[in-house]
Design an enzyme around this catalytic site. Structure first.
Site, PDB file in Angstrom:
ATOM      1  NE  ARG A 156      -3.765  -2.063   2.666  1.00  0.00           N
ATOM      2  CZ  ARG A 156      -3.547  -3.095   3.466  1.00  0.00           C
ATOM      3  NH1 ARG A 156      -2.423  -3.148   4.175  1.00  0.00           N
ATOM      4  NH2 ARG A 156      -4.424  -4.068   3.587  1.00  0.00           N
ATOM      5  CB  ILE A 157       3.509   2.488   2.287  1.00  0.00           C
ATOM      6  CG1 ILE A 157       2.577   2.571   3.510  1.00  0.00           C
ATOM      7  CG2 ILE A 157       4.519   3.630   2.311  1.00  0.00           C
ATOM      8  CD1 ILE A 157       3.274   2.382   4.840  1.00  0.00           C
ATOM      9  NE  ARG A 233       7.359  -2.101  11.858  1.00  0.00           N
ATOM     10  CZ  ARG A 233       6.495  -1.142  11.565  1.00  0.00           C
ATOM     11  NH1 ARG A 233       6.931   0.033  11.116  1.00  0.00           N
ATOM     12  NH2 ARG A 233       5.206  -1.340  11.728  1.00  0.00           N
ATOM     13  CD  GLU A 262      12.131   3.646  16.049  1.00  0.00           C
ATOM     14  OE1 GLU A 262      11.015   3.794  16.597  1.00  0.00           O
ATOM     15  OE2 GLU A 262      12.276   3.532  14.825  1.00  0.00           O
ATOM     16  CG  HIS A 281       8.670   5.434  14.306  1.00  0.00           C
ATOM     17  ND1 HIS A 281       9.047   4.187  14.745  1.00  0.00           N
ATOM     18  CD2 HIS A 281       7.631   5.203  13.435  1.00  0.00           C
ATOM     19  CE1 HIS A 281       8.290   3.253  14.193  1.00  0.00           C
ATOM     20  NE2 HIS A 281       7.436   3.861  13.381  1.00  0.00           N
TER      21      HIS A 281
END
Length: 314
Positions: A156-157, A233, A262, A281
């Site tokens: 999708r992205i 990711r 993170e 993020h």
């Protein structure tokens, strides 16, 4: 019924969960809760609402004897032991699709920022170092329009990034698990994509096959005037290899919204490079998208508590 919320959440959506007398145990601090806190509070809950920064592992699932549903406020779900949860009949909900366009916006923003040295220019002005109005070789960057964009992972992205790239008259090539017939882009091998692309965009899930897929070998295949963009990711990129690639100038630069650990440490060697643009993020971080994600996550949770099919279910 009782629900465990493992993060600081919008009050209006917490109140929606409280409807019908649902009891809530919530972690309200900025940092993720320690595992011990989750273990101490999960034994008799019916549902969990979590985010990417909270690992819902086998230990937690095994002692949550009443657990019916895990709803994650994210499109990713690698922080959940899916196999263990499903073996116990626990439903797992997530929030895909709604953040697609927003994340693609950020990816294209990262492309423009690193190629045109926007962050460097902003910093230069704020530090009072812009001394000459105009000169031919000042802050030279690279064009984006007309270049070759390589997308790793045409989901999708990836497709949303592809649509934006067409507006910049870019030639789009891609590598994915399967060929897509609803886009006019060139399907190539991963090696060919790395060798030909001016911009390499990573938009894959994290799994065994994608962990450190951008490693030293991959980075050496890229052109010296190419840029790496990652908003998928963090662990899809081997950061030690990326640091080496930047030090030895194998590539022109990188733009990253995600990292192996993170928050990234302020002393991380990646942060010493002017040709690296970093964001914390924030791929889905708009008012509209985060509230839409909340709506889906809460609805997934409620449906799971009632034993119904979730809006988006693994």
């Amino acid at each position: 019924m009782k629900v465990l919320i493992t993060f600081r959440f919008f009050d209006e959506w917490v109140n929606r969960i409280r409807e019908n007398g649902i009891e809530i145990i919530q972690w309200k601090e900025e940092k993720a809760p320690p595992k011990k806190w989750i273990m101490d509070n999960v034994t008799d809950v019916d549902g969990i609402l979590c985010t990417l920064n909270t690992r819902i592992d086998k230990d937690i699932i095994s002692i949550a004897k009443k657990l019916k549903v895990i709803s994650t406020y994210s499109v990713g779900f690698d922080h959940i032991d899916v196999k263990e949860a499903k073996s116990k009949g626990i439903k797992i909900g997530y929030t895909p699709e709604v953040l697609t366009e927003t994340t693609a916006d950020l990816i294209f923003g990262l492309i423009l920022a690193v190629a045109r040295r926007i962050v460097e220019g902003d910093k230069l002005i704020r530090e009072g170092k812009w001394m000459i109005p105009w000169q031919p070789d000042f802050l030279l960057g690279y064009d984006v329009y007309g270049k070759t964009l390589g997308i790793i992972g045409m989901g999708r992205i990836g497709k949303a990034v592809y649509r934006r790239a067409k507006g910049f008259n870019m030639h789009v090539i891609y590598y994915s698990r399967s060929k897509k017939y609803d886009i006019e882009a060139e399907y190539v091998s991963l090696d060919e994509l790395l060798q030909r692309s001016d911009f390499v965009v990573v938009t894959v899930d994290l799994n065994e096959s994608t962990y450190h897929m951008i490693n030293e070998k991959a980075l050496k295949m890229m052109k010296r005037n190419a840029f790496l963009i990652n908003a998928s990711r963090g662990r899809t990129v081997d950061e030690k290899a990326l640091v080496k690639a930047l030090e030895e100038k194998w590539i022109a630069g990188a733009a990253l919204d995600v990292f192996e650990e993170e928050p990234i440490n302020k002393d991380h060697p990646l942060l010493k490079f002017n040709n690296v643009v970093v964001t914390p993020h924030i791929g889905s971080a708009t008012f509209e998208t985060r509230h839409k994600m909340a709506e889906i996550a809460v609805e997934n949770l409620k449906r799971g508590l009632r034993g119904e099919k979730l809006v988006y279910e693994l």
